[in-house]
Design a protein around this motif. Structure first.
Motif, mmCIF file in Angstrom:
data_model
loop_
_atom_site.group_PDB
_atom_site.id
_atom_site.type_symbol
_atom_site.label_atom_id
_atom_site.label_comp_id
_atom_site.label_asym_id
_atom_site.label_seq_id
_atom_site.Cartn_x
_atom_site.Cartn_y
_atom_site.Cartn_z
ATOM 1 N N GLY A 203 72.761 -30.429 -16.428
ATOM 2 C CA GLY A 203 72.109 -30.171 -17.703
ATOM 3 C C GLY A 203 70.665 -29.718 -17.603
ATOM 4 N N ASP A 204 70.196 -29.376 -16.385
ATOM 5 C CA ASP A 204 68.781 -29.025 -16.226
ATOM 6 C C ASP A 204 68.521 -27.525 -16.248
ATOM 7 O OD1 ASP A 204 69.873 -28.397 -13.783
ATOM 8 O OD2 ASP A 204 68.670 -29.795 -12.618
ATOM 9 N N LEU A 205 69.539 -26.733 -16.585
ATOM 10 C CA LEU A 205 69.342 -25.302 -16.798
ATOM 11 C C LEU A 205 69.452 -25.052 -18.298
ATOM 12 C CD1 LEU A 205 68.976 -22.370 -16.144
ATOM 13 C CD2 LEU A 205 71.322 -22.247 -15.328
ATOM 14 N N LYS A 206 68.329 -25.198 -18.981
ATOM 15 C CA LYS A 206 68.283 -24.917 -20.415
ATOM 16 C C LYS A 206 66.845 -24.602 -20.792
ATOM 17 C CE LYS A 206 67.964 -29.798 -21.815
ATOM 18 N NZ LYS A 206 68.571 -30.849 -22.648
ATOM 19 N N ASN A 207 66.709 -23.856 -21.887
ATOM 20 C CA ASN A 207 65.399 -23.426 -22.358
ATOM 21 C C ASN A 207 65.554 -22.899 -23.773
ATOM 22 O OD1 ASN A 207 66.364 -20.641 -21.924
ATOM 23 N ND2 ASN A 207 66.082 -21.128 -19.742
ATOM 24 N N GLU A 208 64.599 -22.128 -24.224
ATOM 25 C CA GLU A 208 64.635 -21.654 -25.610
ATOM 26 C C GLU A 208 65.796 -20.721 -25.888
ATOM 27 O OE1 GLU A 208 61.681 -18.414 -26.548
ATOM 28 O OE2 GLU A 208 60.760 -19.187 -24.708
ATOM 29 N N VAL A 209 66.339 -20.079 -24.876
ATOM 30 C CA VAL A 209 67.441 -19.135 -25.091
ATOM 31 C C VAL A 209 68.772 -19.628 -24.525
ATOM 32 C CG1 VAL A 209 66.089 -17.032 -25.349
ATOM 33 C CG2 VAL A 209 66.618 -17.879 -23.064
ATOM 34 N N VAL A 210 68.738 -20.624 -23.673
ATOM 35 C CA VAL A 210 69.954 -21.232 -23.141
ATOM 36 C C VAL A 210 69.968 -22.690 -23.612
ATOM 37 C CG1 VAL A 210 71.257 -21.863 -21.072
ATOM 38 C CG2 VAL A 210 69.949 -19.734 -21.110
ATOM 39 N N GLU A 211 70.786 -22.965 -24.621
ATOM 40 C CA GLU A 211 70.740 -24.280 -25.255
ATOM 41 C C GLU A 211 71.326 -25.372 -24.371
ATOM 42 O OE1 GLU A 211 70.820 -22.789 -29.928
ATOM 43 O OE2 GLU A 211 72.532 -23.903 -29.124
ATOM 44 N N THR A 212 72.305 -25.027 -23.566
ATOM 45 C CA THR A 212 72.880 -25.987 -22.632
ATOM 46 C C THR A 212 73.631 -25.224 -21.551
ATOM 47 O OG1 THR A 212 74.234 -28.013 -22.443
ATOM 48 C CG2 THR A 212 75.092 -26.280 -23.850
ATOM 49 N N SER A 213 73.775 -25.833 -20.401
ATOM 50 C CA SER A 213 74.588 -25.240 -19.339
ATOM 51 C C SER A 213 76.024 -25.714 -19.519
ATOM 52 C CB SER A 213 74.060 -25.653 -17.966
ATOM 53 O OG SER A 213 73.968 -27.067 -17.880
ATOM 54 N N PHE A 214 76.955 -24.875 -19.108
ATOM 55 C CA PHE A 214 78.343 -25.286 -19.302
ATOM 56 C C PHE A 214 78.751 -26.356 -18.283
ATOM 57 C CE2 PHE A 214 79.576 -21.785 -16.268
ATOM 58 C CZ PHE A 214 80.491 -22.467 -15.471
ATOM 59 N N GLY A 215 79.700 -27.175 -18.689
ATOM 60 C CA GLY A 215 80.183 -28.281 -17.853
ATOM 61 C C GLY A 215 79.516 -29.599 -18.166
ATOM 62 N N PHE A 216 78.319 -29.569 -18.714
ATOM 63 C CA PHE A 216 77.588 -30.795 -19.042
ATOM 64 C C PHE A 216 78.353 -31.622 -20.061
ATOM 65 C CE2 PHE A 216 74.241 -32.881 -21.702
ATOM 66 C CZ PHE A 216 73.731 -33.737 -20.746
#
Length: 549
Positions: A203-216
């Motif tokens: 879940g640590d790949l997220k920012n203003e344009v990526v709300e969440t990473s898949f698999g989390f």
């Protein structure tokens, strides 16, 4: 292939998609972007892919004729539920853009690109893997693409196969490599595009344009089911404290999300430990205090959630690990010839600073042994292999023994340790991840067909029904900053740590006392794939809290 009833039914599931992707699509350009930090350095390193605009796909009214592509896809890094649906969405999107498009899967991760190991992914193959967990359709790997020699090999292999676009499905490191590869290909004018897809259960790949990473979503639901089962057992037997270590070395998102889903008695958040500059003894004392106070209420049981990387956030342990890395690298041969673990511990302790030596000697022997013996490929301590749950169990037991001796504790303490990691990485994806991943793959196909490179597929508005999701693309350079890696400053995607002023952590803090002193456990049960949307389609508490306005 023999399949279980659930596998058969999941194979029939048709992922939900944004309305904007269901017919004629148009691409809309937004504002130009800049990197999250170190703008001058990042711009200088990525002159061909820096400053690109954010993209959005909307419903259009003019049919386009897209050229035919041969696309390569790579699964990079650890497994995450939904990877197969990314590839399914990518395949279907490519065929919708141009029936002559072809998709090749490079085998075994990024090394497949370098070693030219691949297979064509046809409809028959894709159909076997829709809505399934795992990465076994083409396998994964952790090879990093970072040298000109590797890039040249990838170029040669793609050129020989006729591949003119590559999709890299991975986490922050993998997408950093995708960004570097995209810049290399653009500078060389190879005509090969590179698109990234955000994957990591951490879940640590997220920012203003990526709300969440898949698999989390799926991984946390899987772990939360297990935690809930253990809490029901604890509430039934009333005699054990369960110390549960969860995946998440660099960030505590999994631990926090599982806490919000299950309401355990104690939740450790690494980022909070670091901010408070807590010592190992202080951390143990806080756990022991809850145990003592619960015992006063006749509650000699409970649950403790622990992020696997917490030892790296404790200042004294971070210093110790750094010293150990240097000592074991310098004295590798001398340590190797020592026969017993005690001799090795004594030798290492003699080389440590006084403060680190005291910390090292205070640790249970089995933990000290793990710190010495478990090394990663770079020669560093393999933190994920440290049984932190046993460390905290043993130290809490010793602390309580002293408190009992001092007459400050009269309860009974029995403890069991658990580590939930691999159990969640290849679970059958939840409806949310199945839908999200399919949309990510479909979006990647459109980014390719529109001639884009250096972008990460993104989908926003994820707490709304899927038909209201907003697909698009974000320049990977906008997520990057400079960080020291192995002694050198390198451009990398900035990791998203738990924000201590964010809504998810604040909810934990607000309920910490109540959850500690009572047994208000939640029992999420297994992932629901069928039934009302309020049960089967709901996403994580983290995302709901972050997006609530």
């Amino acid at each position: 292939m023999l399949k279980s009833p659930l596998q058969i039914e999941r194979g029939k599931y048709i992922p939900k998609m944004p309305t904007s992707l269901k017919g004629i699509v148009k691409i809309v350009e937004g504002e130009k972007t800049q990197s999250v930090a170190d703008q001058d350095q990042i711009k200088a390193m990525f002159p061909n892919t820096y400053g690109l605009p954010i993209l959005k796909f909307e419903t259009g009214n003019e049919m386009k004729q897209y050229p035919a592509y041969k696309v390569g896809v790579v699964l990079s890094g650890g497994q995450a539920p939904g990877g197969h649906n990314v590839i399914s969405g990518l395949f279907d999107g490519l065929k919708a853009c141009n029936p002559d498009n072809k998709l090749y899967g490079f085998l075994g991760g990024p090394s497949g690109l370098v070693d030219n190991k691949y297979k064509e992914l046809t409809a028959d193959i894709i159909d076997e893997y829709r809505n399934t967990g795992g990465f076994d359709i083409i396998g994964s790997g952790r090879t990093k693409l970072e040298t000109p020699e590797q890039f040249d090999m990838v170029h040669q292999n793609c050129k020989a196969l006729g591949v003119n676009a590559v999709v890299i499905i991975g986490g922050d490191d993998s997408n950093t490599n995708a960004c570097i590869l995209a810049e290399y290909f653009a500078a060389k004018k190879t005509g090969i595009q590179v698109i990234g897809v955000p994957k990591t259960i951490d879940g640590d790949l997220k920012n203003e344009v990526v709300e969440t990473s898949f698999g989390f979503d799926t991984a946390c639901k899987t772990y939360s089911e297990l935690i809930g089962n253990i809490q029901r057992d604890a509430n039934s037997a009333k005699k054990y404290y369960h110390f549960i270590r969860l995946m998440g070395r660099s960030a505590s998102h999994i631990c926090l999300e599982c806490a919000l889903e299950t309401q355990p008695n104690i939740t450790i958040v690494s980022e909070e430990v670091e901010k408070k500059q807590m010592t190992l003894d202080q951390l143990v004392s806080e756990i022991a205090e809850v145990v003592v106070r619960r015992a006063e209420k006749g509650l000699n049981y409970g649950t403790v959630l622990i992020p696997e990387g917490v030892v790296e956030f404790i200042p004294e342990m971070k210093i110790l690990i750094s010293e150990l890395n240097d000592i074991l690298a310098e004295h590798e041969a001398e340590v190797a010839v020592l026969e017993s673990n005690k001799d090795k511990r004594d030798f290492v302790a003699s080389k440590l600073s006084k403060a680190s030596s005291e910390v090292f000697n205070s640790l249970p022997n089995n933990i000290s042994n793990q710190l010495m013996l478990d090394r990663d490929p770079h020669g560093n301590v393999q933190v994920s292999a440290i049984e932190t749950e046993k460390l905290l169990m043993d130290m809490t037991k010793a602390k309580l023994k002293q408190l009992k001796k001092d007459g400050k504790y009269t309860g009974k303490f029995g403890a069991l340790g658990h580590f939930f990691g691999y159990e969640g990485r290849c679970a059958i994806p939840s409806n949310f991840d199945a839908d999200y991943c399919y949309t990510l793959g479909y979006t990647a196909s459109l980014l390719i067909s529109e001639g884009k490179t250096g972008y990460m597929a993104s989908v926003k508005n994820l707490t709304k029904p899927a038909d209201q999701w907003i697909p698009g693309g974000a320049p990977i350079t906008m997520m990057m900053n400079m960080e020291k890696r192995h002694g050198e400053l390198k451009p990398v995607i900035q990791k998203a740590l738990v924000e201590l002023d964010g809504a998810p952590f604040k909810k934990l803090v607000e309920n910490r006392e109540s959850w500690a002193m009572n047994s208000n456990y939640l029992y999420p049960g297994p992932i629901q794939y069928f039934g009302p949307a309020s049960v089967s389609d709901v996403t994580t508490q983290t995302l709901l809290l972050e997006q609530s306005k």
